[in-house]
Each structure stands twice: as structure tokens, then as C-alpha cells.
Motif scaffolding. Sequence first.
Motif, PDB file in Angstrom:
ATOM      1  N   UNK A   1      64.995  -2.565  53.394  1.00 36.95           N
ATOM      2  CA  UNK A   1      65.823  -3.392  52.515  1.00 36.95           C
ATOM      3  C   UNK A   1      65.323  -3.281  51.080  1.00 36.95           C
ATOM      4  N   UNK A   2      66.148  -3.784  50.187  1.00 33.57           N
ATOM      5  CA  UNK A   2      65.796  -3.708  48.772  1.00 33.57           C
ATOM      6  C   UNK A   2      66.569  -4.757  48.008  1.00 33.57           C
ATOM      7  N   UNK A   3      65.954  -5.270  46.982  1.00 35.84           N
ATOM      8  CA  UNK A   3      66.591  -6.287  46.132  1.00 35.84           C
ATOM      9  C   UNK A   3      66.052  -6.113  44.719  1.00 35.84           C
ATOM     10  N   UNK A   4      66.977  -5.979  43.780  1.00 33.16           N
ATOM     11  CA  UNK A   4      66.555  -5.818  42.389  1.00 33.16           C
ATOM     12  C   UNK A   4      65.730  -4.555  42.226  1.00 33.16           C
ATOM     13  N   UNK A   5      64.505  -4.699  41.736  1.00 34.49           N
ATOM     14  CA  UNK A   5      63.658  -3.533  41.497  1.00 34.49           C
ATOM     15  C   UNK A   5      62.608  -3.352  42.581  1.00 34.49           C
ATOM     16  N   UNK A   6      62.814  -3.986  43.706  1.00 33.02           N
ATOM     17  CA  UNK A   6      61.822  -3.878  44.773  1.00 33.02           C
ATOM     18  C   UNK A   6      62.438  -3.393  46.091  1.00 33.02           C
ATOM     19  N   UNK A   7      61.682  -2.547  46.754  1.00 34.98           N
ATOM     20  CA  UNK A   7      62.093  -2.044  48.056  1.00 34.98           C
ATOM     21  C   UNK A   7      61.069  -2.506  49.102  1.00 34.98           C
TER      22      UNK A   7
ATOM     23  N   UNK B   1      70.561   6.240  39.888  1.00 38.97           N
ATOM     24  CA  UNK B   1      71.820   5.801  40.516  1.00 38.97           C
ATOM     25  C   UNK B   1      71.854   4.297  40.711  1.00 38.97           C
ATOM     26  N   UNK B   2      70.719   3.663  40.484  1.00 37.05           N
ATOM     27  CA  UNK B   2      70.623   2.215  40.685  1.00 37.05           C
ATOM     28  C   UNK B   2      70.191   1.548  39.390  1.00 37.05           C
ATOM     29  N   UNK B   3      70.929   1.847  38.322  1.00 36.68           N
ATOM     30  CA  UNK B   3      70.557   1.316  37.009  1.00 36.68           C
ATOM     31  C   UNK B   3      70.563  -0.208  36.964  1.00 36.68           C
ATOM     32  N   UNK B   4      71.345  -0.837  37.850  1.00 39.31           N
ATOM     33  CA  UNK B   4      71.402  -2.296  37.858  1.00 39.31           C
ATOM     34  C   UNK B   4      70.593  -2.859  39.025  1.00 39.31           C
ATOM     35  N   UNK B   5      69.719  -2.059  39.569  1.00 37.38           N
ATOM     36  CA  UNK B   5      68.868  -2.509  40.669  1.00 37.38           C
ATOM     37  C   UNK B   5      69.581  -2.477  42.014  1.00 37.38           C
ATOM     38  N   UNK B   6      68.832  -2.811  43.034  1.00 37.74           N
ATOM     39  CA  UNK B   6      69.376  -2.830  44.391  1.00 37.74           C
ATOM     40  C   UNK B   6      70.103  -4.133  44.655  1.00 37.74           C
ATOM     41  N   UNK B   7      71.258  -3.994  45.289  1.00 39.61           N
ATOM     42  CA  UNK B   7      71.961  -5.158  45.830  1.00 39.61           C
ATOM     43  C   UNK B   7      72.137  -6.290  44.834  1.00 39.61           C
TER      44      UNK B   7
END
Lengths: 428, 428, 428, 428
Positions: free
Chosen positions: B31-37, B54-60
Motif C-alpha cells: 500500500x501507499x499513501x502520499x509520499x510513503x509506501x 507518474x505520481x507527482x501528486x503522491x499516492x492515493x
Amino acid sequence: MTDKSSNISVFERRESEVRSYCRGFDTVFTSAQGSEMTDANGRSYIDFLAGCSSLNYGHNDPDMKNALVEHVMSDGLAHALDLHTDGKADFLESFEKHILGPRKMDHRVMFTGPTGANAVEAAMKLARKVTGRTNIIAFTNGFHGVTMGALAATGNGYHRGGAGMTLNGVTRMPFDGYMGPEFDTVELLEKMLSDRSSGMDAPAAIMLETVQGEGGLNAARPEWVKRVAELAKEHGALLIVDDIQAGCGRTGTFFSFEEMGIEPDIVTMAKSVSGFGLPMALVLVRPEHDIFGPAEHNGTFRGNTHAFVTAKVAIEKFWKDDAFEKDLAVKADLIAEGLASLALMVDGAKMKGRGLMRGVDVGSGELAGEICARAFKKGLVIETSGPDDEVVKILAPLTTSEEMLRKGLSILLDSAREVLDTSKMAAE
Amino acid sequence: MTDKSSNISVFERRESEVRSYCRGFDTVFTSAQGSEMTDANGRSYIDFLAGCSSLNYGHNDPDMKNALVEHVMSDGLAHALDLHTDGKADFLESFEKHILGPRKMDHRVMFTGPTGANAVEAAMKLARKVTGRTNIIAFTNGFHGVTMGALAATGNGYHRGGAGMTLNGVTRMPFDGYMGPEFDTVELLEKMLSDRSSGMDAPAAIMLETVQGEGGLNAARPEWVKRVAELAKEHGALLIVDDIQAGCGRTGTFFSFEEMGIEPDIVTMAKSVSGFGLPMALVLVRPEHDIFGPAEHNGTFRGNTHAFVTAKVAIEKFWKDDAFEKDLAVKADLIAEGLASLALMVDGAKMKGRGLMRGVDVGSGELAGEICARAFKKGLVIETSGPDDEVVKILAPLTTSEEMLRKGLSILLDSAREVLDTSKMAAE
Amino acid sequence: MTDKSSNISVFERRESEVRSYCRGFDTVFTSAQGSEMTDANGRSYIDFLAGCSSLNYGHNDPDMKNALVEHVMSDGLAHALDLHTDGKADFLESFEKHILGPRKMDHRVMFTGPTGANAVEAAMKLARKVTGRTNIIAFTNGFHGVTMGALAATGNGYHRGGAGMTLNGVTRMPFDGYMGPEFDTVELLEKMLSDRSSGMDAPAAIMLETVQGEGGLNAARPEWVKRVAELAKEHGALLIVDDIQAGCGRTGTFFSFEEMGIEPDIVTMAKSVSGFGLPMALVLVRPEHDIFGPAEHNGTFRGNTHAFVTAKVAIEKFWKDDAFEKDLAVKADLIAEGLASLALMVDGAKMKGRGLMRGVDVGSGELAGEICARAFKKGLVIETSGPDDEVVKILAPLTTSEEMLRKGLSILLDSAREVLDTSKMAAE
Amino acid sequence: MTDKSSNISVFERRESEVRSYCRGFDTVFTSAQGSEMTDANGRSYIDFLAGCSSLNYGHNDPDMKNALVEHVMSDGLAHALDLHTDGKADFLESFEKHILGPRKMDHRVMFTGPTGANAVEAAMKLARKVTGRTNIIAFTNGFHGVTMGALAATGNGYHRGGAGMTLNGVTRMPFDGYMGPEFDTVELLEKMLSDRSSGMDAPAAIMLETVQGEGGLNAARPEWVKRVAELAKEHGALLIVDDIQAGCGRTGTFFSFEEMGIEPDIVTMAKSVSGFGLPMALVLVRPEHDIFGPAEHNGTFRGNTHAFVTAKVAIEKFWKDDAFEKDLAVKADLIAEGLASLALMVDGAKMKGRGLMRGVDVGSGELAGEICARAFKKGLVIETSGPDDEVVKILAPLTTSEEMLRKGLSILLDSAREVLDTSKMAAE
């Protein structure tokens, strides 16, 4: 609520002229469930197009939907390059257990960029790397995508014209039945492969669709495919089956070639592999040919985890036993019967295709187009295929109920009847 | 619960050898949220790779997540070919209102297959069709994808080698700074374009990245880009800016070329355009060049409605005013400072890049690789770039908090220090 | 006097391994007259090879010889680029008066570099320039030269392999009779040209030999050639007849296509056009297609004045009335009879060719080679042809006396008999 | 007697528009001796063009003439494919004894089709076969012929345009001095060869002329050529020196590269190799690279025995000691002085070339053309060169007497003076 007219204007204002399907089905779709789509005016349509066979399990299958929402809500990865993720592992395990294993396929799975064309490009590159040869044999009316490598293998002149330069590295041969029943085209292939002066360079691969979806629902005979496979082997070429449109159950079995007694070296898959219509593509490669180095063929979106989640559900829901296959056989007959009625209406019409990938060649693109346009007005989304768009083609979701299939077929037959009556009247 | 070890075994058993990132980051992410996986062992990592931008706005991102879930739960379309959908209309309207309009760009939007390579292929084909010429000028260390058309423009020898045949239709010129500060490479381009006997065929297009992401974070000077743009115009060639990696805010503005005073004829976008990491790609084309016929360049997944839904949220959340841009300027400085400290540690190290797309050339791929490997052990996902992987590269989500950026930078500096100490000890 | 053995050693020491004919005819030739060659040991040979049809009027024709010596002694030009010379004017006037005029051909004469391959390259380039298309259709077993443009059209795999890279711009189709008498190959050509999805790009030209000299003396039926010519016209392609080997009387008329009712847009000529074996090549082009700019296709030796001098004599000596043609018809029958006797000796042997360009397919390259080797020992220079060198081929000078023809045929039949007896004995 | 006017009409009526030199030198030439040509009106011209360096020993050298006539009168072979002949043996022995041996060159001699382009095609194919690579590096303003393989290496845009399709397999690099004295272009070559991400594929060969004849008489510095040779070796590429125009004494030594300390892997020769202006071409190949199979590269006219006869005389007459070379040094100075006077007349004029291959860049093609046209009126045949035809070029026969050289130079200077005066007057 979405206002249809304002929405339409933004497409005209800002979307490129390259847009196509929306021109024939000129409304704004807002939701879909199973085999039905709904537009902004609340009108409902039976879907006999199924995203060109990308929605074999229908729209928004509830089990896939739930799994996807659960994944998203729990911050499951959306994008992970080609990192290991639980989503990918789960997909691979299901694919191994229910698809590859039972079919005794030892293929490795290559995740390419999530388009069919990308899978085809990877397959062609790999075959060239494996063999050290350049030439790839493809067939008349084959469709393999429009990026430059794949486009060289695609037969359609309109798409080829978009290349803007010469397309190289492919030799074209006539597909099964291309010259009618009298002449078995595999004999020409055999002769040219054996003749050291034929001008056909030793091939890296022979690439084919067992049923040519875009090319007019031309279904190759199993014995023809088998002979092509033997020739590939004899001449040191890899056999690539492009199962992007015909795979995932469309012909009645998971792979389109299951009952042909062949073992393709490479299989390309896309369209319905995610089950939910999400972008995903695979290249299946026999282990001895799995020789790309790390990232030698790469791409940012080769790990679309959402697609892995739904793909796993699709496999486990439909392919863990033979119930679905049996069901498909029944529906295939139902569609064939309906189309036979259509064929009877038009002089010289020909039945095309196989499984749930069938149509009728009505002799002209104009007539086929009119029938589909009429059907759309009556609430049926259906498209044409073939070099002159002369084939009325049914690609309904495989999960469409028999009742819905009958309803769709009935609209189609009514539409055809009306169009034919009108043109008969005009002629009189 | 997912068992990591069993999961890993399926990758070894069934995933192709072409897999790559997972080799360096050898764990299973769940899982991942923001800048953390987070991985299967519950371990958390700061993400300074962001799916290669590809995730310039972070994860999820929570807003995108909610919009997507709502769309799915209400049976919004997942796949719709290039039919009109409310999702696509909404995206187009946001893109027009907040992106194109304010920048006075009259470009049309072409939805291609959802990969960067597909967008590049479409752009190259279109430029050839518009001009009736074949030659496309690309630059040393450029990276544009690995399908055959795009690969011809890509500089990387390893990827080119995967083609298995000669790549045609591209002339290579040295990028800005390629021969050091003494020699302005645009002069060679100008001379060869003007010289009727240079052997450089009249170009259909000049294609460039303003910052070469994969090629080593080489940032072109605005005056160089501007001169290239002028030369393109003078010589009847289209200017294609490949903004797949450098776009979507990565350099501090939405497009990477905003402050250069140029108007590209074609812009390719992918990676972060969906905002959520979902596959999506665009080609922006000036109206006079929007001459592809319907479906002349096509692809099954050119309408990934899920991506349209999140893309619209991304635009409206981050780009409707200049707050985000201002924030990016601050973070870019913060990253530059941190990397300056790293550069000080290594003799001859060079700062590379621009905006939030920065790195340090530490002189060798071995050293850069060791630093990144050490960082991963300490909980930081970070990668290298450049022809010899000699650049330690930061592509953190643009939404990473300053605190998290500092934390990541601190891990990076510690890692570098440890690696350098070890090698210094080994040398003594 | 030349010492044969010392001379041979310099070939082994300094001539490239690419040398070929000298390997089969392993002696040093010193002079030749008419249809006979003499070696350093004073031994005489009947020449049934005639420089692969480059010596249609025999060696050192006395009239050409005198004209050439007179030209040289009077300081006539040897080399004049493409300047106007009296020698070129005289040739053009004869060619117009005796060749083009009587055949109602309005073609312009393009002097290319003096090799057949150069003429083919010029023809292919011109067809592409005229039509704006790239694709040139060539046929199985065609031979058109080994420079890269021409080699793409050549079928022979051994020669193609020498290219060292992929050969582009040519589509291969089966020649007349390629699939036996049951299947008329022009039907496949027609189908693929008409089918918009066949993958055959619109052709710039269709290029063919009416009798394939190197490819095994395959003679196309006039009705097949005529249908190909019609298809070329219907599809906007130029018809190129490569008459390099079959022209200059070899098939019984000056051009090989005279009695087929076709008007080729372009004709390539070389080999016997100088009459004396001197390097010379022509491209005949219909005026409306004569669109190369000055020197757009050029070459230093495009004005070999010595060749113009002998070519003029050849035309005036042999082609100003129909006496020579009538003579050729008699000799063609004589050769056919002789070969029929040979064919009777070998099970399954097939007669090949037309006019004075005939042979027998004896079923294997090994047997054909043994027959030719035996013949050489008996004083006859004769070669094989075909993809597996399986055809014993007669290309005697057209001026060979009937007596000499009979003598040569007799040696050939004796040789065949001996070889067949030996192998029969070995088998028993 | 030849009537000039009637002769001219046949050229207009029947010769292709591709004719070129005859347009500038609009008369009908009838004979030539040494450095002088005579036209149909009995007018005599000094020849400073020498068949573009194909007549380095002048027209109709008496010794070659006698040898050729004797050969023809004694029924020596005119055409012998690649059979062993005494003529070829004699040539090879002379070439070995007087050319290769003294220069310690162990090269094998490959007889190709008798055009420079054919030799270049063979060289390029061979380099690709030897290395298994495709890419050949050629230089700006290089000229190597116009058949498709060679044309890819030729820089001239007008000739490239004649191809009618994309030219592949060649990378273009700037020649020595291309960017002025400040920037050493070999550094760019070195950087791109070493950089694994430069986009320059590993080369099969680097091919260059030491003095670019058609490209504007650009003479590379020996140290530049040497560095290129070293780079070829370091990177596993063959070095091909195209000595077609600059060889055979044109630069003052037999080969143009003799004093540069390099050992080319392959040397192409044509133009003056026969000595008499007869079509002949050679490829010299180091033994370890002599790997073509028999006839793998072939051609009907690869054994032009007449050319062998005169070539042998040329070698023995001019190259068995160093007298000729010493003589050339004197004449080179004389030409250089004359051209220096010309250069002084034109602002910004630049001296070009080396040896007896020199010219003056007068800044515009128009001016250079006017000077040459005026000179022709005064009885001097002289041509231009360079991308814009801006170089007045002297390619006098190497055997031209000092007196004749002075006379020709004097006509040239008078012509230039008159043209410049006229244009000065027009400007005032």
C-alpha cells in the motif's frame, strides 16, 4: 446533472479530429452495467461492441467492482512501475493456477505497457532478438496496432498511411481462405520459405490472429494454423499468436488456439485481460525465449495494479472450472442462428467468424453501416469490420444473458429488414 | 494476509526476466499513501521515485480516491473506446479552463493509447503526415520510449539494442551542453539545417525534452530551446516537446517550457497526467496540424475513464490558481540545497536538473548505485539516471511535505556519507 | 608468353575470395573470337555462357573491333562524362532509327552508370519519384543486381544475405507458374492490389523480367505479363521491364516483350547493349516520366564512348532488318531440340526458358553442376541457373553458327550421358 | 563528317533530362589528346576537369592506346565476367609490385561492377557483414555515389532527394573544419561513440574521403584523419577510405592517405584506376576482412579486360619510381599559386583542397558558375564544386605540362577578372 449539449461542444472545440467511434454513436455515455450502457439523456443501449472485445465480462462486474473499490479504499497501489506488489503476485498466482497450469503452458509473463500495440511491439522485438533475424511474416487483413513496429504488421491501408514513412521488417502472406477454397494459401508460404531464391528472408517469427477481428472476422481453419505452426518450427521462426481480440474467451475458450494442437512461442494479450476494461497487456513467452535483459523493453505503466486486482477476480470467477466455457458454447450457437437469419436477407451474404466473435459480410460497407446506424437508433451499439467495413460484427459481452442476446439480435434483424426494405423501395 | 516469501517466488517462477525496478527494491509493496509506501512486512519507505514522475501528486490522493470510488460505485464507465463520456467531457473542460486557456494554447487534445511511447509515436507520425517529410531530429541522451517508432528517437544504447533491427527516420544531434560550455550545439544544428550538402534531410520535426529525465537530468538553457524552436520554424519543421516526464509541474510549472517563450506545435504528455498513476496519455496539437483522419491513429484503451476522473480532480485541486506553483518553488530550493550538500561530498560531482527534477552526477554508476542501495536499506526509494546511471536522481512527489523532503534528504546524505567512508577505508 | 601457373598464383594471393566463375572454369583465358575462347595453354572452348548474355554477338566481332580500333587510333574520346560526343550522338541516332522508331517507342534514353544494377537503381528511384510512392513489387526468383536498392528486389537469398542489413521498399509476389499450372499467380496480385487491407502498399512500380535468367529460366506467359501490365496501369504504378539479360535479341526479338502487347513505362538494359561486352547500361523512360533533374542520378562512367561505338555497329549490323530475327528462330529450335534430348535422359527433367535462353531443370544442383563440369573438361563453357543451380542453361552467342551449336550440344549431351552413367553405376 | 547541329538535336529528342555536364559545355566533342579536347567545329579546349579526375593521365595516352589496340587486334578478351584472364593477372601483378608492395599493404583486390558507387556499395556491405553491425558513419559534404546504399552516405541533398524514399543505415557527423577552426569535430565523434546513450549505434565502419571532391574540396588535416582511424579501431569499426576521386595520384601520392600514418581496412577506387577513362572499380580489403563468399557481391562487368590492359600500363608508366610524384609536387605548387591570384580578386575567397585537387571558394555558386562559363568560352573546360557550387575547382590531368597549366590558369584568371569587372560595373 450533465447537460449533453454543452458536453458535446467541448469535444468539437478541443478533441482532436482523430476521434472516431463517437462519430457513429453520437451521444454522451454516463454509466454502464453488464451488457447495457446509459447515456446522458437516460437512454439505455444494449452493447454488442463491448469495447471491441475489451469488456468480455460486461461493464462494471460487481465482484470486480467491489475488489477494486476495496483496493483503492485501503490505499492499495495504483501505480508501481514494475515493483513487486501483492496485487501483481495475486494476479500471477491465479493466472498460473487457472490459466497456464491446466493448459500445460510453461510461458513466462511479461508485463508490457498496457496497450495491445505495446505487447505486439515487445513480441516482435523479442522474436528478432531471439533469432537474430529481422523479417516477420504477417498476413493479409491482420491488425496488430498502429505504433511503427506493430503497424508494419497491420494490413489496413488507412492505418498504414498514417505512418508517414515506409514500414519495414514485415513480409505479407495471404491468410487462410484469402484466395477462396480452391487454393490453400499455406502452400505459398511453404514454397516461399523453402525456396532459397523466393526473396523471402528467413523469418524471425510468423505472427497471426486465429480469427482476424478487425480484418473482417476471418477465422482460420485449425489445420491451416497447425501447418503454419509447423512451418515456423521447421524454419527456425517463432510462432506469435496475437490473441488480443480473440483471446479471453471470445472464441469460446480462454485462448483462441486451444483446440488447434499448437504451442505458440509467444502470445500477446490485452483488451479483456483485466476483465474490467482497464488498460493491461501481457506477452506470454516460452522460458527459453525469455531473454530480454532487465527493462530492455520497458514502459511507465507496465504495472497497473488496479488492472491486476480486477484481472484476478475475472480469472477466478470465470475460469476456475469449465462452466463458463459450456455456457459460451450455447451462446455462440444462439448468435450464429441470429446471424444466419440476417445472412438470409441479403443476396450473397456470408457468415464470418467463430465462437462469440461472429458477423455477416453483407457485401458492402455502405449497407453494413446503414444497418448499424439503424440499430443504434433502436438502442443497440454494434459495429462493422473488414477492409471495406462490409461485415456486421457482434462482439457482445460473453456474460450477456440469452434473453439480452435475443433482444439485441431482434433489434439487429429489424434494423436490417428496414434498411433493406427502404433500399428496395428506392430501387423500385 | 499476504506472505511475502511465497509471493516473491511467483515472480521468479512466472514473471519475465525483463522485470527491473523490483530487482533493486526487493520487497513486495502492499500500500501507499502520499509520499510513503508500505511493504508486506509493514515497513514504510519514503518515495523519492514517484513512479518515475507518474505520481507527482503522491499516492492515493484522498480527493482523487473519493472521486474514483464514487465513479466506480455509480457504474461510471471504465472503458469506452473513444466514445463521448461525461468523464471525458469533464476532463476536457477542466483542462481547457485551467491549463490551456490561461496559457493561451489553442491546442487540440488527442487521446492516444495510454502510454508515453504511444503519445510519442502519434506525435512523430503526425509530424511526418503534416510535413510530408520523414526525418525527425532528436537529441543525444533523449528518451522517448521503446516501441519501434519512438525507440528510433531514444538515445539509450541498451534500449536501442532491444529493437533487433535498424531504427530509421531519426537524425541525432547533440543536446544543449553536450560538448561543454565552450561549444553551443545549436550552431551545429543550424549549420547542418542550412547546408544543402550536410546529409541532414529536411526535418518533419525537432523533438526534445527540456529536461532529459532518463538521460541524466540534463536541463537545456531556455535560450537554446528558443533557438531550436526558431530553427524548426525557419526550416518548416514542427517542434515537438516531449513533456512526459518533465511536465505536470515537475519543473515547477505545469508545462516544462512555460517560461521559455516558445509555442510547441505538438506536446506529448503521460505519466502524471491522470494524477493518480493511472495509464493515460495525451498529444496536444495545434489546430492547423490536427489532420489525422478518424481513428487513423487508434488504440483500444484511448479512453481510460477512470483516469479522466482523477485527472480532472488533479487539475482542479492543484492548478486553478498559482498557490501550488509557489509552493513548488520553495521545495525546489530545498531539494537543490540538499543535493548541493551531497555534491560537496564527491570530487567532481555536478548538480543536474531543474525544479523538482534534480540530481547529482557523482561520476560513476557504481557509486550512484551504492548510494541508492544504501538509502533503500534506510527506508528511501530513490533511483539513478544517466547513460552510465551516474546521477542520483530525486523525483519526489511534488506534494511531499517539507518535513518529509528533509527526512528523505537526510537519509540520502547519510547513505552517501556511509558509502563514501566505506570506499575511502577500502582504499586506505 | 604468359605462364599459366604463375598467373594463377597472383589470383590466389591477391584477388578477393568473392571471385566465382573462375573457380568452376579453372584456367587462364587469353583470347576469344566469335563463339570460341582460348586459354593460356592454347586450348579452345566453345562458349555457351557468353558473359551471361553480355556477348550476344560473340567475342570480338570483326566489324565492332575495327570501328573501335579506328576510334581509339583517331583519339576518339574514351571518357566524356555525359558531355555531348559524336559517338553518343551516332549511337542515339541508330538506336532511334532501328530500335525505338520501328517499335513505335517514344522512350527517352537515360545513360546510367554502366552496370545493370545501376540501371535498375535508377529505374526504381525514378518510379518512386514519379509516383511519390515507395513500394515496388518484384517477383520470386527475380534477379536485379546486388547494390542495396536493386538487391531489395532480387530474390536470391545468398545475395540478399550479403547486404548485412534489412532490405526495404519491395513487396514480393509469386512469378508466373510459381505455384504450378493450377493457380494463376496474377490473381493473388490482383486481389492484394484491390484489397485495401491486404497490407500491400500502393506500388510505385511493378518490376519484372519476362524470362528470369538467374532465377532458373522461368518464362512468363504473355497473357500473364499483359495482365500484370494492366494491373500496374489500373493501380497507378509504373511497369518496369528489366530486360538486362533477356533483351538484345536473347529471346528472339530485340526486346523480350515485343510480342506481348505491352508498353513498359521503363525498360532497363545492360549486358549486350554495347555489343562487344563493354560496360554500358541504359534506362528507357517514357517522356512523361523523364523527370529526373540534371545529374539527379549520376555517375562518372555514364558516357563510355568506346561502348557507344561498338553498340552502334551492333545495331546497324544486326537490327536494321528482320534477317537476324529469322535466323534466331531457327537456332532457338535447334537449341530446344538438343535440350529436349537432354531432358529425356533425366527423370522428371523440365524444359525451361524461351528463345535462345533455354535450359533443362535436371532436378538437383549437384547433377547440373556435374554435367557442366564434365562439359568444361570436354571444351564447353556452360553454367547452371536457378535457386538451387538445378538448371543447365545455354546462353550461347546468338551469332553462333548452327554447326557450332550442334557441336556444343553434342558435348553437352555426351557429358550428361557420362555423368548419368557414372551415377547409375555408383547406385548399382 | 559529323554535323554538330543535327547531332545536338538527337540529344534533345532522345536523351533523358537527367543529362547535365553537356548543358554547361554545350558543344559536341569529337576527339581528345593529353590535356586537350576538340569539338565538332574543330575548336580546341584545355581540359581542367579531366572526367572529374577519371583522366588523371590525360586523354588517349599513347602507350595505353597502343597496348589497348594491340589487345583488341589480337582478339584479347573484352568481357570475361570474373574468369581468370592474362589481362587481369598482369594487372594484379603490376598493382601488387608497384602499388601495394612498396606501401606494405597486404590488401586483397575485389573487382566490383565498374563504377565508384558499386565499389562503395560493396565496401559498405562488407563492413556490415564483417562486424554484424549496420550503422556506417559518414560525414557532412561527403559524396559516395547515388545508388541506394551509397546514397545513404552521400550528403548532397539534391542527390538524396532523388532516392524517392528514406535512406537508412548511416549516421552523419561533421567533417574536419565543419564548425570552423575553434571546434575540432573529432571530439564530437569521440564523445558520441563513447557515450552509451548518445543514440549513435555501434558502427560497422567509418567512411571518409581525405579530400571531399564533390563536397567543396574540403581537405581533412592528417591529425584529424588519424584520430578518426584510431576511434574506428577503438570502437570495433572498419575504416573505409573512399579514394575514388582523391586517389590515383590526385593529391600528389598514389593514395591520398599515404602520409597520414593510417592503414585503412578498406579502400575504394574507381575513376582513374584504368588510366584511360575506362570503367573500372576496385575495393581493397585487408585479408582478415575478405569474407564475402564467391559472387556474394557480383556484377556482369566486374572483368573489364580492356581496362585491365590500360591500368597496367598506367601503373608501370607512372608509379614504378618516384619521378612522377616529384613532378606532381611542382605542379601542385603551380596550381596553388594561380589559385591564390584568383582568391585575391574576390573578397572573402578561400583556398580549398590539396595536391592537384584544388580550388577557390568564391563565396557564391552564381559567381563561380559565371567564371567557369566565361572560361569555357575562352577554351577552358572547368567546373564548380561544393554544396552551393561555390568553389571553382581545378582537376587538370596530372600529366598536363607546366606550360599548359599556366595557359589554363591564365584563361581562368582572365575570365574571373572579366566577370568581376562586369559585375562591378553593373553594381555601380
